[in-house]
Design an enzyme around this catalytic site. Structure first.
Site, PDB file in Angstrom:
ATOM      1  N   PHE A 180       0.834  -1.189   0.000  1.00  0.00           N
ATOM      2  CA  PHE A 180       0.000   0.000   0.000  1.00  0.00           C
ATOM      3  C   PHE A 180       0.871   1.242   0.000  1.00  0.00           C
ATOM      4  CE2 PHE A 180       0.833  -1.113   4.392  1.00  0.00           C
ATOM      5  CZ  PHE A 180       1.096   0.110   5.008  1.00  0.00           C
ATOM      6  N   CYS A 181       0.264   2.367  -0.417  1.00  0.00           N
ATOM      7  CA  CYS A 181       0.932   3.665  -0.397  1.00  0.00           C
ATOM      8  C   CYS A 181      -0.131   4.744  -0.228  1.00  0.00           C
ATOM      9  CB  CYS A 181       1.756   3.881  -1.675  1.00  0.00           C
ATOM     10  SG  CYS A 181       0.769   3.821  -3.188  1.00  0.00           S
ATOM     11  N   THR A 182       0.233   5.997  -0.358  1.00  0.00           N
ATOM     12  CA  THR A 182      -0.685   7.093  -0.040  1.00  0.00           C
ATOM     13  C   THR A 182      -1.919   7.104  -0.934  1.00  0.00           C
ATOM     14  OG1 THR A 182       1.222   8.406   0.646  1.00  0.00           O
ATOM     15  CG2 THR A 182      -0.861   9.581   0.338  1.00  0.00           C
ATOM     16  N   ILE A 209      -4.113   4.583   0.813  1.00  0.00           N
ATOM     17  CA  ILE A 209      -4.532   4.889   2.185  1.00  0.00           C
ATOM     18  C   ILE A 209      -5.643   5.929   2.196  1.00  0.00           C
ATOM     19  CG2 ILE A 209      -3.751   5.752   4.430  1.00  0.00           C
ATOM     20  CD1 ILE A 209      -0.850   4.920   3.429  1.00  0.00           C
TER      21      ILE A 209
END
Length: 312
Positions: A180-182, A209
């Protein structure tokens, strides 16, 4: 009740732009005409960025971007802010829209399996899944998913080498990989990279996220802390409400309340993270910039200091 009158649009699209330089002028002109601010990156591999302004202005710019080659289904995540979170508007030409340094990776050809926010908890709670946070170390320090592995990378460019070094221990026992990332863009590349490394069972959080914090109720959430964002809001919480972190104007890292109480924290000049990274000459320049910003504020003027980092 807070007036969230500013619309913030985080967007990206991997596509083929044969001549990104030709796209820059008209895009910048429209952004300036309708009064939005932020940063957009153009490269041969596509477009990436975050912009803010009135809802109508944002929709005009998005309509323009959707006319560009391969951008009809542009990925956009919306949030709102009470104040303009950017100082100016920039449209930049880059080698990559998110810098990984792996020229053979092409997310338009192969990526991991997308997982909707509503299904993410079940995946990362599975003991056969390893969860990897692909963001930079200072972002992870603000918050992350429960049980996620922190690669302790200073930039996304370091991620491929970190994974190659730790691959065997990470995948021991045939584990699935969830990343996952922003906002989702770094995972487009990281999952494409893992696929190129021969790993098929790789998943990533659709919308990143930000989409999770928007859609998943706090009472059922597996997210701990706040999410660093690349604008003047610094961090956001569940519901995409503005978080509690400040920003060190010297190193552009987030600073929590404890950091701000440190003797090493001097507004605009230093914080506990960067006090040993700068010399006296640099700190003197930062102090003068801070003085100029404070004078501008007292006069009701806008002073553009060091620019905010972008999601890379």
């Amino acid at each position: 009740m807070t007036n969230h009158s500013i619309t913030v649009a985080a967007l990206y699209q991997f596509t083929r732009f044969d001549d990104p330089a030709a796209l820059r002028g008209p895009l910048l002109a429209l952004c300036e005409e309708v009064g939005i601010k932020g940063t957009l990156l153009l490269a041969k591999e596509g477009i990436n960025g975050t912009v803010a302004g009135s809802e109508n202005a944002i929709q005009q710019v998005l309509a323009h971007i959707r006319t560009l080659p391969g951008c009809a289904n542009l990925d956009v995540k919306f949030s709102h802010a009470a104040d303009m979170p950017f100082h100016r508007m920039k449209v930049r030409l880059k080698r990559e829209i998110v810098t990984m340094g792996e020229p053979d990776i092409d997310p338009t050809l192969s990526v991991g399996h997308y997982v909707d926010p509503q299904d993410w908890n079940a995946l990362i709670s599975d003991p056969d899944t390893i969860v990897i946070d692909t963001r930079n170390d200072y972002e992870v320090a603000c918050g992350t998913f429960r049980g996620a592995i922190d690669p302790h990378t200073a930039s996304f460019r370091e991620f491929p080498e970190w994974f190659r070094q730790h691959r065997d221990e990470l995948l021991e026992g045939g584990k699935k990989v969830a990343m996952f990332c922003t906002g989702g863009i770094r995972c487009e590349k990281s999952t494409s990279f893992l696929r190129a490394e021969g790993i098929d069972e790789v998943y990533h959080l659709k919308g990143g996220i930000l989409k999770y914090l928007e859609q998943v109720p706090e009472e059922t959430s597996l997210w701990d802390g706040e999410c660093f964002v690349f604008d003047e809001r610094v961090t956001v919480k569940h519901g995409l409400e503005v978080g509690a972190y400040g920003l060190c104007r010297a190193c552009r890292r987030p600073v929590c309340e404890a950091d701000q109480q440190s003797p090493h924290y001097v507004e605009g000049v230093s914080c506990p993270h960067c006090v040993d990274e700068r010399d006296e000459g640099q700190r003197a320049r930062y102090a003068e910039r801070q003085r100029q910003e404070e004078l501008a504020r007292k006069r009701g003027l806008s002073h553009v200091g060091a620019e905010f980092p972008h999601e890379e």
